[in-house]
Design a protein around this motif. Sequence first.
Motif, PDB file in Angstrom:
ATOM      1  N   GLY A 141     -11.297  17.431  -2.115  1.00  0.00           N
ATOM      2  CA  GLY A 141     -12.546  16.747  -2.405  1.00  0.00           C
ATOM      3  C   GLY A 141     -12.477  15.515  -3.272  1.00  0.00           C
ATOM      4  O   GLY A 141     -13.493  14.857  -3.466  1.00  0.00           O
ATOM      5  N   VAL A 142     -11.312  15.148  -3.836  1.00  0.00           N
ATOM      6  CA  VAL A 142     -11.246  13.963  -4.685  1.00  0.00           C
ATOM      7  C   VAL A 142     -10.118  13.059  -4.213  1.00  0.00           C
ATOM      8  O   VAL A 142      -9.145  13.514  -3.604  1.00  0.00           O
ATOM      9  N   VAL A 143     -10.267  11.780  -4.532  1.00  0.00           N
ATOM     10  CA  VAL A 143      -9.253  10.807  -4.169  1.00  0.00           C
ATOM     11  C   VAL A 143      -9.051   9.856  -5.344  1.00  0.00           C
ATOM     12  O   VAL A 143     -10.002   9.461  -6.010  1.00  0.00           O
ATOM     13  N   ALA A 144      -7.785   9.533  -5.626  1.00  0.00           N
ATOM     14  CA  ALA A 144      -7.435   8.565  -6.658  1.00  0.00           C
ATOM     15  C   ALA A 144      -7.190   7.219  -5.980  1.00  0.00           C
ATOM     16  O   ALA A 144      -6.418   7.130  -5.021  1.00  0.00           O
ATOM     17  N   ALA A 165      -4.306   8.350  -3.318  1.00  0.00           N
ATOM     18  CA  ALA A 165      -3.747   9.707  -3.316  1.00  0.00           C
ATOM     19  C   ALA A 165      -4.872  10.720  -3.334  1.00  0.00           C
ATOM     20  O   ALA A 165      -5.917  10.500  -3.944  1.00  0.00           O
ATOM     21  N   GLY A 166      -4.644  11.855  -2.652  1.00  0.00           N
ATOM     22  CA  GLY A 166      -5.620  12.937  -2.697  1.00  0.00           C
ATOM     23  C   GLY A 166      -6.116  13.321  -1.325  1.00  0.00           C
ATOM     24  O   GLY A 166      -5.381  13.297  -0.335  1.00  0.00           O
ATOM     25  N   ASP A 167      -7.387  13.660  -1.250  1.00  0.00           N
ATOM     26  CA  ASP A 167      -7.998  14.195  -0.044  1.00  0.00           C
ATOM     27  C   ASP A 167      -8.633  13.053   0.754  1.00  0.00           C
ATOM     28  O   ASP A 167      -9.746  12.610   0.465  1.00  0.00           O
ATOM     29  N   PHE A 168      -7.911  12.553   1.735  1.00  0.00           N
ATOM     30  CA  PHE A 168      -8.435  11.505   2.613  1.00  0.00           C
ATOM     31  C   PHE A 168      -7.717  11.602   3.956  1.00  0.00           C
ATOM     32  O   PHE A 168      -6.674  12.252   4.080  1.00  0.00           O
ATOM     33  N   GLU A 169      -8.282  10.955   4.957  1.00  0.00           N
ATOM     34  CA  GLU A 169      -7.690  10.955   6.297  1.00  0.00           C
ATOM     35  C   GLU A 169      -6.717   9.791   6.396  1.00  0.00           C
ATOM     36  O   GLU A 169      -7.112   8.629   6.396  1.00  0.00           O
ATOM     37  N   VAL A 175       0.848  -1.191   0.000  1.00  0.00           N
ATOM     38  CA  VAL A 175       0.000   0.000   0.000  1.00  0.00           C
ATOM     39  C   VAL A 175       0.882   1.240   0.000  1.00  0.00           C
ATOM     40  O   VAL A 175       1.832   1.336   0.791  1.00  0.00           O
ATOM     41  N   LEU A 176       0.573   2.171  -0.888  1.00  0.00           N
ATOM     42  CA  LEU A 176       1.227   3.476  -0.921  1.00  0.00           C
ATOM     43  C   LEU A 176       0.151   4.539  -0.715  1.00  0.00           C
ATOM     44  O   LEU A 176      -0.837   4.582  -1.459  1.00  0.00           O
ATOM     45  N   ALA A 177       0.336   5.395   0.280  1.00  0.00           N
ATOM     46  CA  ALA A 177      -0.626   6.454   0.576  1.00  0.00           C
ATOM     47  C   ALA A 177       0.024   7.806   0.338  1.00  0.00           C
ATOM     48  O   ALA A 177       1.119   8.071   0.841  1.00  0.00           O
ATOM     49  N   LEU A 178      -0.657   8.657  -0.435  1.00  0.00           N
ATOM     50  CA  LEU A 178      -0.151   9.989  -0.747  1.00  0.00           C
ATOM     51  C   LEU A 178      -1.223  11.025  -0.415  1.00  0.00           C
ATOM     52  O   LEU A 178      -1.918  11.542  -1.295  1.00  0.00           O
ATOM     53  N   PRO A 179      -1.388  11.344   0.879  1.00  0.00           N
ATOM     54  CA  PRO A 179      -2.393  12.347   1.246  1.00  0.00           C
ATOM     55  C   PRO A 179      -1.983  13.726   0.757  1.00  0.00           C
ATOM     56  O   PRO A 179      -0.793  14.065   0.735  1.00  0.00           O
ATOM     57  N   ASP A 180      -2.969  14.505   0.349  1.00  0.00           N
ATOM     58  CA  ASP A 180      -2.698  15.853  -0.147  1.00  0.00           C
ATOM     59  C   ASP A 180      -2.690  16.809   1.038  1.00  0.00           C
ATOM     60  O   ASP A 180      -3.719  17.365   1.413  1.00  0.00           O
ATOM     61  N   GLU A 181      -1.515  16.995   1.626  1.00  0.00           N
ATOM     62  CA  GLU A 181      -1.398  17.839   2.811  1.00  0.00           C
ATOM     63  C   GLU A 181      -1.360  19.312   2.468  1.00  0.00           C
ATOM     64  O   GLU A 181      -1.542  20.160   3.327  1.00  0.00           O
ATOM     65  N   ARG A 182      -1.132  19.621   1.182  1.00  0.00           N
ATOM     66  CA  ARG A 182      -1.060  21.035   0.788  1.00  0.00           C
ATOM     67  C   ARG A 182      -2.443  21.627   0.568  1.00  0.00           C
ATOM     68  O   ARG A 182      -2.670  22.803   0.789  1.00  0.00           O
ATOM     69  N   ARG A 183      -3.365  20.786   0.106  1.00  0.00           N
ATOM     70  CA  ARG A 183      -4.696  21.295  -0.216  1.00  0.00           C
ATOM     71  C   ARG A 183      -5.763  20.396   0.397  1.00  0.00           C
ATOM     72  O   ARG A 183      -6.541  19.763  -0.320  1.00  0.00           O
TER      73      ARG A 183
END
Length: 468
Positions: free
Chosen positions: A64-67, A232-236, A52-60
């Motif tokens: 509202g979207v997640v890949a 990747a994207g906007d998730f916790e 598993v690779l997780a890339l949370p979007d900490e800048r923005r």
Amino acid sequence: MRRRLAAALLAGPALLALPRGPARAGGAPPPALPALPRLQPRRWTLANGLQVLALPDERRPGAGVVAVQLWYRVGGKDDPPGRSGFAHLFEHMMFKRTRHLPDEAFDRLTEDVGGHNNAFTAEDTTAYLNLVPSAHLERLLWAEAERMGGLQVDADNLRSERAVVQAEFGQRVLDDPYGPLFHGMAPAFWQVHPYRRPVIGRIDDLDAATLEDVQRFHRSYYRPDNAVLIVAGDFELERLPALVERHFGPLRAPGTPVPRVTVVEPPRQIDQRLVLTAAQVPAPAVALMWSGPPARHPDAPVWRLVAALLGDGDSSRLVAALVERDRLAQGAGFSADLLADAGMLNAWAIAAGPSVQGAEPRLDPRLVRLEEALSREIHRLATGPLPAAEIDKARTRLLTEALSARQTAEGRALAAGWAEMLSGDAAAADLQLQRLATVQADEVRRLLREQLLMQPRVTLHYIQRGRR
């Protein structure tokens, strides 16, 4: 019909400070290079082997979207003997029904909520891509786990998707006058490596596929210990491990090892000249092919820059000389196809003007002129001056593409996926950008001299099939 995505130099949150490089002659500093966001994925592995690779979007946060992407370590090179196109066929079959999902359910799970889905097969990997509003993250995790463990591989699905792939083959290869040329370059170049089997396959091999073949392929490769899940994207981030474990954790990895290609392509010893014919060739074409390094090689970014200098856009060397200036060709290009196990470097050109009526296609003088012109421009780049402005323009284009891609969750996930599949580590995407930012003209010339001018090549002439 699933769209195939081309491999690109995608890079994608801390900033990657790129060095400015040495000053130019006369003391003029090089142009400032952009700062690119680094990938820095969080990584863990489930007990069943799923990475598993997780890339949370900490800048923005709140974008509202997640890949949600699932990359399998299986591609065209893993097709069974006599079954070319199998990995590609299975890409299509993965959109059929499962134990709990009807056919084409992924369209409903993504498009009906404002997102999208896609998939592609390459030589070393097959990837399934989804982009949805963040509220639908868990639903997509469940769906990907469902088709990994519960796909219904039956005769009806095989029959329908085989017909789709064969139609795709006709569209890409048979209906395009130059489709056979690009389809035929891999079989002409590779000596023993299964890269010689085109990813899209061959009609007769697809016809020969049996249900037992397909079921065996699914058991061998579509398993948690042969896959990489990328989110990747906007998730916790704190919630993701539990969600992944809930849906993928119950899947079991078979007790047998994943089959792996162990064939090593031998060094090419001599030049080779081949002729490829087709029923309809409006104008002859020439391709020159050399051995290249694997994608993980430190010189891989230099070759991507070489490809941009020679064949990317109207101002590239081959297009400017052969198409715009000398009017010898209607199209020309250069590719650095650097794969996980090895690479192929190729230059090609399609002659300007129609085929000469009544003439023997093999004797068309344009073939020799195209071959000489391609060789001349490569030699000129390898031995002549390379202005700083020219290399900066090509470099900036590649870096701009990488920067643009890393502005999206999907682009960052793609960057991580390609690096993981081709180099074995998502961090390679950042390292290759750093290398690209420092490439100088003398490195370009050195590689061209050592790898092209001084090494054997395959010359392929593509002509009209003669009438009997």
